[in-house]
Design an enzyme around this catalytic site. Sequence first.
Site, PDB file in Angstrom:
ATOM      1  N   ASP A 176       0.858  -1.195   0.000  1.00 38.37           N
ATOM      2  CA  ASP A 176       0.000   0.000   0.000  1.00 38.37           C
ATOM      3  C   ASP A 176       0.894   1.245   0.000  1.00 38.37           C
ATOM      4  OD1 ASP A 176      -2.432   1.359   0.214  1.00 38.37           O
ATOM      5  OD2 ASP A 176      -2.453   1.284   2.409  1.00 38.37           O
ATOM      6  N   HIS A 177       0.633   2.151  -0.916  1.00 40.84           N
ATOM      7  CA  HIS A 177       1.363   3.433  -0.975  1.00 40.84           C
ATOM      8  C   HIS A 177       2.885   3.285  -1.043  1.00 40.84           C
ATOM      9  CE1 HIS A 177      -2.187   5.930  -0.530  1.00 40.84           C
ATOM     10  NE2 HIS A 177      -2.610   5.090   0.408  1.00 40.84           N
ATOM     11  N   ASN A 196     -10.214   0.491  -0.253  1.00 42.88           N
ATOM     12  CA  ASN A 196      -9.222   0.420   0.828  1.00 42.88           C
ATOM     13  C   ASN A 196      -9.812   0.866   2.169  1.00 42.88           C
ATOM     14  OD1 ASN A 196      -7.514  -0.077  -1.299  1.00 42.88           O
ATOM     15  ND2 ASN A 196      -5.986   1.448  -0.691  1.00 42.88           N
TER      16      ASN A 196
HETATM   17  O1  G3H Z   1      -3.290   4.888   3.674  1.00 48.55           O
HETATM   18  C1  G3H Z   1      -2.689   4.573   4.697  1.00 48.55           C
HETATM   19  C2  G3H Z   1      -3.031   3.346   5.440  1.00 48.55           C
HETATM   20  O2  G3H Z   1      -4.104   3.563   6.309  1.00 48.55           O
HETATM   21  C3  G3H Z   1      -1.825   2.799   6.124  1.00 48.55           C
HETATM   22  O3  G3H Z   1      -1.523   3.551   7.248  1.00 48.55           O
HETATM   23  O4  G3H Z   1       0.836   4.101   6.827  1.00 48.55           O
HETATM   24  O5  G3H Z   1      -0.125   4.279   9.128  1.00 48.55           O
HETATM   25  O6  G3H Z   1       0.275   2.039   8.098  1.00 48.55           O
HETATM   26  P1  G3H Z   1      -0.020   3.490   7.877  1.00 48.55           P
HETATM   27  P1  13P Z   2      -8.937   4.835   5.554  1.00 49.56           P
HETATM   28  O1  13P Z   2      -8.009   5.654   6.377  1.00 49.56           O
HETATM   29  O2  13P Z   2     -10.175   5.605   5.172  1.00 49.56           O
HETATM   30  O3  13P Z   2      -9.289   3.544   6.177  1.00 49.56           O
HETATM   31  O4  13P Z   2      -8.193   4.509   4.165  1.00 49.56           O
HETATM   32  C1  13P Z   2      -7.209   3.508   4.117  1.00 49.56           C
HETATM   33  C2  13P Z   2      -6.432   3.526   2.855  1.00 49.56           C
HETATM   34  O5  13P Z   2      -6.741   4.197   1.897  1.00 49.56           O
HETATM   35  C3  13P Z   2      -5.249   2.667   2.800  1.00 49.56           C
HETATM   36  O6  13P Z   2      -4.528   2.845   1.626  1.00 49.56           O
HETATM   37 ZN    ZN Z   3      -4.584   4.852   0.849  1.00 51.78          ZN
END
Ligand code: G3H
Ligand code: 13P
Ligand code: ZN
Length: 331
Positions: A94-95, A276
């Site tokens: 993710d990201h 997500n």
């Molecule tokens: O978009 C972000 C997700 O909620 C992941 O959050 O980077 O704090 O693990 P994190």
């Molecule tokens: P939320 O913070 O709305 O749960 O989104 C999570 C997300 O986009 C993870 O990539």
């Molecule tokens: Zn995200």
Amino acid sequence: MAISYKELGLVNSKELFRKAVAGGYAIPAYNFNNLEQMQAILQACVETKSPVILQVSSGARKYANATLLRNMAKGATEYVKELGYNIPIVLHLDHGDTFELCKECIDNGFSSVMIDGSHHSYEENIALTKKVVEYAHAHDVTVEGELGVLAGVEDDVVAEHSTYTKPSEVEDFVKRTGVDSLAISIGTSHGANKFTPAQCTKDANGVLIPPMLRFDILEEIEKRIPGFPIVLHGSSSVPPEHVETINKFGGALKDTIGIPEEWLRKAAKSAVCKINIDSDGRLAMTASIRKTFAEKPGEFDPRKYLGPARDLLKELYKHKNIHVLGSANQA
Ligand code: G3H
Ligand code: 13P
Ligand code: ZN
């Protein structure tokens, strides 16, 4: 030595997205950082017969250790069989923010990566995304790109303001990068603090309704790249009952409103095929743990407070799969 996701029994997202777009539902993409979150996600998805994308942020990798995560993912494919139903599992970064991070994940068993170049200029985003796609596709790994910026917190990146995706750019971006799916910005944001009551209007029943998502942008995007898999980040609904429980038992969360579930259902019926959700899970776990601590102050066995938190999390995800994403019975 590199390890392919295929050795771990995982799948990439290609076929799942094809079916989701055709079937008018979205695949759940739930973030996990620890054992209990993973158990809750897998139990919920097995019980609802839903495919699943297990999402790992770079923060989660640092927290949980990349080697352990990879082995947890390997365990996941065996665990679901043990639970009695073999659902397809994608392990997704993710990201991802650099080529090096995406490469490291691809070399370590991830079947899908996101390269989030949305904070760069358009041309830099294209160059970075294309580079990741070339490496990923050589390993049969799928890639999610992003156009437009969501407000909120992603790891250490805080975007104060969102920038909606420009429909005029999507066709060119998809063609030039070769991405398999595209995350767009139509008014959702990351984190639990999405909308304040002051930003909302009240419906006839006094329910606070946030500013409408830009479904017009989504429709325009669909027209320009018909059938192409679209991803919606920042899709937590911020369940009021969990916010109330947290605050009742000593928490200090602000009044906050998330994305209404009907809107997500509507999005899932369109080209949005991955949704997500992270913050809602965090809220549910925190609510449960705070309640246990308040009601059983003598408890000190982690299983006694993490266990109920895991069960509540499982119920949350089952609800999402059945009533919001429509992914139940699609595995
Ligand atoms: O978009 C972000 C997700 O909620 C992941 O959050 O980077 O704090 O693990 P994190
Ligand atoms: P939320 O913070 O709305 O749960 O989104 C999570 C997300 O986009 C993870 O990539
Ligand atoms: Zn995200």
